[in-house]
Scaffold this motif. Structure first.
Motif, short mmCIF file in Angstrom:
data_model
loop_
_atom_site.label_atom_id
_atom_site.label_comp_id
_atom_site.label_asym_id
_atom_site.label_seq_id
_atom_site.Cartn_x
_atom_site.Cartn_y
_atom_site.Cartn_z
N ARG A 1 -3.58 10.05 -11.13
CA ARG A 1 -2.61 9.86 -10.05
C ARG A 1 -2.17 8.40 -9.97
NH1 ARG A 1 -5.42 13.60 -5.29
NH2 ARG A 1 -5.37 15.51 -6.52
N HIS A 2 -3.13 7.50 -10.05
CA HIS A 2 -2.81 6.07 -10.00
C HIS A 2 -1.94 5.66 -11.20
CE1 HIS A 2 -5.74 4.41 -6.83
NE2 HIS A 2 -5.58 5.70 -6.63
N ARG A 3 -2.28 6.17 -12.35
CA ARG A 3 -1.48 5.85 -13.55
C ARG A 3 -0.06 6.36 -13.40
NH1 ARG A 3 -6.05 7.17 -18.13
NH2 ARG A 3 -6.97 5.10 -18.13
N ALA A 4 0.12 7.54 -12.81
CA ALA A 4 1.46 8.09 -12.62
C ALA A 4 2.28 7.23 -11.67
CB ALA A 4 1.36 9.52 -12.09
N VAL A 5 1.67 6.79 -10.58
CA VAL A 5 2.38 5.94 -9.62
C VAL A 5 2.68 4.58 -10.25
CG1 VAL A 5 2.17 4.71 -7.41
CG2 VAL A 5 1.47 7.11 -7.58
N GLY B 1 7.21 -9.02 -9.99
CA GLY B 1 6.51 -9.90 -9.06
C GLY B 1 5.66 -9.24 -8.00
N LEU B 2 5.63 -7.92 -7.96
CA LEU B 2 4.72 -7.26 -7.03
C LEU B 2 3.31 -7.59 -7.50
CD1 LEU B 2 4.31 -5.36 -4.62
CD2 LEU B 2 4.40 -3.44 -6.22
N HIS B 3 2.56 -8.28 -6.66
CA HIS B 3 1.26 -8.82 -7.06
C HIS B 3 0.13 -7.80 -6.93
CE1 HIS B 3 -1.94 -11.77 -7.57
NE2 HIS B 3 -2.47 -11.36 -6.44
N ALA B 4 0.17 -6.97 -5.89
CA ALA B 4 -0.91 -6.02 -5.65
C ALA B 4 -0.34 -4.71 -5.12
CB ALA B 4 -1.90 -6.59 -4.64
N LEU B 5 -0.92 -3.62 -5.60
CA LEU B 5 -0.48 -2.30 -5.20
C LEU B 5 -1.70 -1.43 -4.95
CD1 LEU B 5 1.87 -0.26 -4.84
CD2 LEU B 5 1.66 0.23 -7.29
N ALA B 6 -1.94 -1.09 -3.70
CA ALA B 6 -3.02 -0.17 -3.34
C ALA B 6 -2.41 1.23 -3.28
CB ALA B 6 -3.62 -0.55 -2.00
N ILE B 7 -3.08 2.19 -3.90
CA ILE B 7 -2.53 3.54 -3.99
C ILE B 7 -3.50 4.55 -3.39
CG2 ILE B 7 -1.73 5.36 -5.55
CD1 ILE B 7 -1.15 3.05 -7.60
N GLU B 8 -2.98 5.35 -2.48
CA GLU B 8 -3.72 6.48 -1.92
C GLU B 8 -2.85 7.70 -2.19
OE1 GLU B 8 -5.26 5.66 2.12
OE2 GLU B 8 -4.62 3.60 1.73
N ARG C 1 0.86 -1.18 0.00
CA ARG C 1 0.00 0.00 0.00
C ARG C 1 0.90 1.23 0.00
NH1 ARG C 1 -5.14 1.06 0.81
NH2 ARG C 1 -5.48 -1.13 1.39
N VAL C 2 0.62 2.15 -0.91
CA VAL C 2 1.37 3.40 -1.00
C VAL C 2 0.45 4.54 -0.60
CG1 VAL C 2 2.42 5.04 -2.61
CG2 VAL C 2 2.94 2.61 -2.80
N ARG C 3 0.92 5.36 0.33
CA ARG C 3 0.23 6.59 0.71
C ARG C 3 1.20 7.72 0.42
NH1 ARG C 3 -2.23 4.17 6.33
NH2 ARG C 3 -4.06 3.23 5.34
N ILE C 4 0.80 8.59 -0.50
CA ILE C 4 1.73 9.62 -0.96
C ILE C 4 1.00 10.96 -1.14
CG2 ILE C 4 1.42 8.82 -3.35
CD1 ILE C 4 4.34 9.71 -3.88
#
Length: 93
Positions: A61-65, A76-83, A45-48
């Motif tokens: 924003r999500h596309r940029a991250v 291999g990073l399976h899941a990325l939650a972005i805030e 999970r990324v909080r930025i």
């Protein structure tokens, strides 16, 4: 360098964030699939908060991250939650 550390470095370089937290949530996903043990830094999970997100939609924003972290996803990073937020925007975190 761990996956979390690589993500922090890439996002810091790309966005010079005012605030950044990268949280490993892999343990809470153990057993969801046969090959997910919860120990491999596979769910993050990324909080930025960064000036670069001002005026951008949530999708942009999500596309940029995601663009910055594409190499991690490919590796291999399976899941990325972005805030992602711009400075001054209300966040619940």
């Amino acid at each position: 360098m761990s996956v979390r550390e690589r993500i922090e470095a890439k996002l810091s370089e790309a966005f010079s964030p005012e605030r950044l937290a990268v949280i490993d949530e892999s343990a809470s996903h153990a057993g969801h699939q046969p090959d997910v043990t919860g120990t491999g830094e596979t769910h993050m999970r990324v909080r930025i908060v960064a000036d670069g997100f001002s005026g951008l939609s949530r999708l942009a924003r999500h596309r940029a991250v995601n663009a910055v972290l594409q190499g991690e996803l490919d590796a291999g990073l399976h899941a990325l939650a972005i805030e992602a937020a711009a400075p001054g925007e209300a966040t619940r975190w």
